[in-house]
Design a protein around this motif. Structure first.
Motif: not given
Length: 202
Positions: A5-9, A14-21, A23-30, A43-48
């Motif tokens: 997914i690619t979008g803005k944080v 400490a456990q997760c990051v939500a990325v807006d793609c 208008g839809v924010a995906f919450n990713c444990n990491s 900032e715009t990020v890409t997460l695998y």
């Protein structure tokens, strides 16, 4: 289902990051390592990504590098290792450092990960030792998993590794340093050259 997914944080902790793609924010444990790389709102990020499907939930996991994702999936194949333990291990180690720990049989270092006991560390080494050389690239460290693993099976290099461990280095540090050297060297020379390499790294 999701490759990346690619979008803005829009949120992180400490456990997760939500990325807006769009208008839809995906919450990713990491992992701690990924969160250090993406911990700036806007900032715009890409997460695998990896989608873990359970009866009562769909959990999404995101990683800043493909190698971290591949290592996460390898850990999930180990018996008794679930996503929580896999994240803990990869929060303690980068993929290349974990690969060296596994290749050298360094269970003691692996137990530094939160919630990982000796039995789980032993399973990780036992079940991934043959896979790690094929699936993870250690070229950035100037050594490959096969050479680190073979160090333990050679009489001279194994003795040199044991001596370095007695001097206070971890099994993986010692095996990695000795693995860069010519195994035909005598034990004293192996120790001497390995110490030089280790002092440069330190």
């Amino acid at each position: 289902m999701f490759y990346s997914i690619t979008g803005k944080v829009v949120y992180y902790d400490a456990q997760c990051v939500a990325v807006d793609c769009n208008g839809v924010a995906f919450n990713c444990n990491s992992t701690t390592n990924t969160l250090k790389n993406v911990s700036k709102k806007g900032e715009t990020v890409t997460l695998y990504t990896y989608l873990n499907v359970r009866e009562d939930a769909l959990d999404l996991y995101g990683f800043s590098t493909l190698s971290e994702l591949e290592c996460f999936k390898l850990l999930l194949n180990v018996s008794s290792v679930g996503p929580k333990v896999a994240l803990a291990v990869l929060s303690e180690f980068t993929p290349d450092k974990l690969a060296v720990c596994i290749a050298s049989g360094d269970t003691k270092s692996i137990t530094r990960a939160n919630g990982v006991g000796n039995k789980v560390a032993q399973r990780i080494v036992l079940e991934l030792k043959d896979k790690i050389a094929k699936d993870l690239d250690l070229s950035s460290m100037g050594v490959d998993a096969e050479s680190v693993s073979s160090v333990i099976d050679n009489a001279n290099t194994s003795e040199a590794v044991s001596a370095l461990v007695m001097l206070g280095y971890s099994q993986s540090e010692a095996a990695s340093a000795v693995g860069r050297l010519d195994p035909e060297m005598n034990v004293e020379e192996l120790i001497k050259q390995a110490l030089k390499n280790l002092s440069k790294i330190g």
